[in-house]
Design a protein around this motif. Structure first.
Motif, PDB file in Angstrom:
ATOM      1  N   LEU A 236       1.082  27.029  90.747  1.00 53.41           N
ATOM      2  CA  LEU A 236      -0.245  27.622  90.652  1.00 53.41           C
ATOM      3  C   LEU A 236      -0.377  28.342  89.312  1.00 53.41           C
ATOM      4  CD1 LEU A 236      -2.796  28.044  92.438  1.00 53.41           C
ATOM      5  CD2 LEU A 236      -1.742  30.161  93.240  1.00 53.41           C
ATOM      6  N   SER A 237      -1.489  28.098  88.615  1.00 55.21           N
ATOM      7  CA  SER A 237      -1.668  28.731  87.308  1.00 55.21           C
ATOM      8  C   SER A 237      -1.881  30.240  87.460  1.00 55.21           C
ATOM      9  CB  SER A 237      -2.859  28.118  86.570  1.00 55.21           C
ATOM     10  OG  SER A 237      -4.070  28.512  87.171  1.00 55.21           O
ATOM     11  N   LYS A 238      -1.548  30.971  86.420  1.00 54.25           N
ATOM     12  CA  LYS A 238      -1.632  32.432  86.427  1.00 54.25           C
ATOM     13  C   LYS A 238      -3.056  32.911  86.706  1.00 54.25           C
ATOM     14  CE  LYS A 238      -0.561  36.388  83.394  1.00 54.25           C
ATOM     15  NZ  LYS A 238      -1.902  36.958  83.183  1.00 54.25           N
ATOM     16  N   ASP A 239      -4.058  32.325  86.029  1.00 51.29           N
ATOM     17  CA  ASP A 239      -5.448  32.769  86.192  1.00 51.29           C
ATOM     18  C   ASP A 239      -5.938  32.574  87.619  1.00 51.29           C
ATOM     19  OD1 ASP A 239      -5.429  33.424  83.556  1.00 51.29           O
ATOM     20  OD2 ASP A 239      -6.603  31.710  82.871  1.00 51.29           O
ATOM     21  N   VAL A 240      -5.629  31.412  88.204  1.00 53.87           N
ATOM     22  CA  VAL A 240      -6.090  31.113  89.567  1.00 53.87           C
ATOM     23  C   VAL A 240      -5.381  32.010  90.574  1.00 53.87           C
ATOM     24  CG1 VAL A 240      -6.204  29.345  91.372  1.00 53.87           C
ATOM     25  CG2 VAL A 240      -6.744  28.744  89.008  1.00 53.87           C
ATOM     26  N   GLN A 241      -4.076  32.205  90.391  1.00 49.72           N
ATOM     27  CA  GLN A 241      -3.345  33.065  91.321  1.00 49.72           C
ATOM     28  C   GLN A 241      -3.868  34.493  91.283  1.00 49.72           C
ATOM     29  OE1 GLN A 241       0.917  33.096  90.919  1.00 49.72           O
ATOM     30  NE2 GLN A 241       1.204  34.549  92.588  1.00 49.72           N
TER      31      GLN A 241
ATOM     32  N   VAL B 112      -1.220  36.102  97.800  1.00 54.95           N
ATOM     33  CA  VAL B 112      -0.845  34.697  97.637  1.00 54.95           C
ATOM     34  C   VAL B 112       0.663  34.604  97.484  1.00 54.95           C
ATOM     35  CG1 VAL B 112      -1.096  32.629  96.215  1.00 54.95           C
ATOM     36  CG2 VAL B 112      -3.054  34.149  96.548  1.00 54.95           C
ATOM     37  N   LEU B 113       1.295  33.842  98.373  1.00 53.96           N
ATOM     38  CA  LEU B 113       2.730  33.600  98.292  1.00 53.96           C
ATOM     39  C   LEU B 113       2.954  32.200  97.736  1.00 53.96           C
ATOM     40  CD1 LEU B 113       2.529  35.858 100.539  1.00 53.96           C
ATOM     41  CD2 LEU B 113       4.629  34.887 101.459  1.00 53.96           C
ATOM     42  N   GLN B 114       3.539  32.117  96.554  1.00 53.12           N
ATOM     43  CA  GLN B 114       3.933  30.801  96.056  1.00 53.12           C
ATOM     44  C   GLN B 114       5.280  30.443  96.664  1.00 53.12           C
ATOM     45  OE1 GLN B 114       2.945  28.823  92.523  1.00 53.12           O
ATOM     46  NE2 GLN B 114       2.533  30.720  91.428  1.00 53.12           N
TER      47      GLN B 114
ATOM     48  N   GLU C 208       3.115  33.098  88.255  1.00 53.50           N
ATOM     49  CA  GLU C 208       3.890  32.036  87.582  1.00 53.50           C
ATOM     50  C   GLU C 208       5.358  32.014  88.003  1.00 53.50           C
ATOM     51  OE1 GLU C 208       1.965  31.002  83.420  1.00 53.50           O
ATOM     52  OE2 GLU C 208       2.582  33.103  83.451  1.00 53.50           O
ATOM     53  N   THR C 209       5.676  32.542  89.173  1.00 54.50           N
ATOM     54  CA  THR C 209       7.025  32.380  89.712  1.00 54.50           C
ATOM     55  C   THR C 209       6.898  31.862  91.142  1.00 54.50           C
ATOM     56  OG1 THR C 209       7.397  34.494  90.858  1.00 54.50           O
ATOM     57  CG2 THR C 209       7.644  34.491  88.457  1.00 54.50           C
TER      58      THR C 209
ATOM     59  N   ASN D  44      -2.816  21.651  83.922  1.00 55.76           N
ATOM     60  CA  ASN D  44      -3.125  22.956  84.522  1.00 55.76           C
ATOM     61  C   ASN D  44      -4.039  23.777  83.619  1.00 55.76           C
ATOM     62  OD1 ASN D  44      -1.656  22.488  86.831  1.00 55.76           O
ATOM     63  ND2 ASN D  44       0.201  23.441  86.067  1.00 55.76           N
ATOM     64  N   ALA D  45      -3.870  23.631  82.300  1.00 54.74           N
ATOM     65  CA  ALA D  45      -4.742  24.345  81.363  1.00 54.74           C
ATOM     66  C   ALA D  45      -6.142  23.745  81.359  1.00 54.74           C
ATOM     67  CB  ALA D  45      -4.143  24.296  79.956  1.00 54.74           C
TER      68      ALA D  45
END
Length: 439
Positions: A173-178, A188-190, A212-213, A315-316
């Motif tokens: 999942l991208s940083k902005d969306v998360q 949100v749990l990745q 991002e992790t 993703n970008a």
């Protein structure tokens, strides 16, 4: 039996009851307390997706209500929802939601589109509240007042108002969306895992604020990093070790059905523990969390020797409002990339009107995209700037773009979990791709 490799030739994965149970018990330790009296789970991913299989089993074992839906009727923006009617997610009001990144990306885009239609003052106030909550959230501080005034109504409008936990898997999942989802929708749990690992490997805790992790290793698994010297990834890298991720433990499946050679290639026993070689490139952070930084199959070496990460670029690009979906093409015999884009017709039409105020009625957006040079130049500049903002190198950014008419899910060019079928896409658009490279 599960399916793996659905972006190419599918492989049958032999899954045991033990694999399912140990993964389920390990993931439940990350979800915290669940109560059969108050929890509701909405089912819309196919059971061929092992994450959905494990989640539904967990709900059945714990007596949690199940509400069945489909991608066509899940949200207000879904194609099967008649304008003015409530979507399944707003009717079911789930408390727990398992999803894949593309669904959260579409929810985020839909929310931003509605926000752009709001008065300037409302947009400014939301931005201030968003930045305030994000800062408090990262500092692990209470945001109850902001939630009650601003973000609870957003949760109600988009997800029914009761969601307290979102589990995201299947891709990074991208940083902005998360961050948008964590602020507006809920924690949100990745999680990270594959069909071959019965979806078990790592997962975040509900209180974690990092983006991002993929979280830390869950109790049923263990992880090793294997050097991939060709691309410059080594377990001895400083400051953080990097390499191909090997996942081991009781969650590792039996192997591929009637494919002994492939099983011997990807499965191995090390120090008495069975491991699976994932093909994903990971980096272990100082806090023990795992970060996915590349994938062997999605790394393409260009003619000049540079490696391009297709997922990173896609993703970008998918963050752009005029993009519904995209596929980056990198030919090893060429020195640059090209890109196929499924456009968001509504957003493109708005852009056309902003260029030409007299264009009130647009007969064919796709024709405009192909013929209107000013429009294409404007959209490509947005694409280039976004890729640069996401720290993509200049050689990675696509030099040519083709806007396509087809809806990939309807054409069978996406998997059941909404991943790109790259080989099928490249075959379907082979003539268009050739023309892009000739530009």
């Amino acid at each position: 039996m599960g399916l793996s490799g659905s972006t190419g030739n599918p492989k049958g994965v032999m899954i045991t009851h033990e694999n399912l149970l140990v993964t389920l018990n390990a993931l439940l330790t990350r979800l915290g307390d669940v109560s059969r009296k108050v929890e509701t789970y909405v089912c819309y991913l196919p059971l061929a997706h092992v994450l959905e299989l494990v989640c539904e089993f967990g709900c059945v074992f714990n007596g949690i209500r199940l509400a069945y839906s489909s991608p066509q009727t899940l949200t207000d923006n879904s194609t099967g929802v008649i304008k003015g009617h409530l979507s399944d997610i707003r009717l079911a009001k789930p408390t727990i939601l398992a999803t894949v990144p593309i669904v959260l990306e579409r929810l985020s885009k839909g929310f931003y589109e509605k926000l752009r239609e709001a008065p300037w003052l409302k947009q400014t106030l939301f931005k201030m509240a968003y930045e305030q909550k994000l800062a408090l959230f990262k500092a692990s501080r209470n945001t109850r007042l902001l939630d009650r005034i601003v973000f609870k109504p957003i949760n109600r409008l988009v997800l029914g108002g009761e969601v307290r936990l979102i589990l995201s898997g299947g891709a990074l999942l991208s940083k902005d969306v998360q961050e948008l989802a964590q602020v507006c929708f809920g924690p949100v749990l990745q999680a990270y895992g594959l069909t071959e690992t019965c979806v078990g490997a790592t997962a975040m805790y509900p209180h974690q604020v990092q983006s991002e992790t993929c979280g830390s290793v869950i109790p049923c698994s263990e992880i090793r990093l294997r050097d991939w010297a060709e691309a410059g990834y080594r377990a001895t890298d400083k400051p953080n070790p990097r390499g191909e991720i090997l996942v081991g433990g009781d969650n590792i499946t039996m192997g591929y059905f009637k494919m002994p050679e492939k099983t011997r290639e990807d499965y191995r026993v090390i120090d008495g523990v069975k491991y699976f070689a994932t093909g994903d490139i990971g980096e272990v952070l100082p806090n023990g969390n795992l970060k996915i930084i590349d994938r062997k199959k999605d790394l393409v070496k260009l003619q000049g020797g540079e490696y391009v990460s297709l997922n990173k670029l896609e993703n970008a690009i998918k963050l752009l409002p005029f993009v519904d979906n995209c596929c980056v093409i990198a030919n090893p015999l060429k020195a640059h990339c090209v890109c196929l884009i499924c456009p968001n017709v509504i957003r493109v039409a708005d852009t056309i009107r902003s260029i030409d105020m007299s264009a009130r009625t647009i007969i064919d957006v796709y024709e405009e995209l192909n013929e209107n040079k000013k429009l294409r130049t404007m959209l490509y500049k947005e694409l280039y700037d976004e890729c640069a903002r996401q720290n993509c190198d200049r050689f990675e950014i696509p030099t040519a773009v083709k806007f396509v008419r087809e809806i990939w899910l309807d054409c069978g060019l996406l998997t059941d979990s909404f991943k790109l079928k790259r080989k099928e896409i490249e075959s379907f658009y082979s003539k268009d791709i050739q023309k892009l490279y000739e530009q």
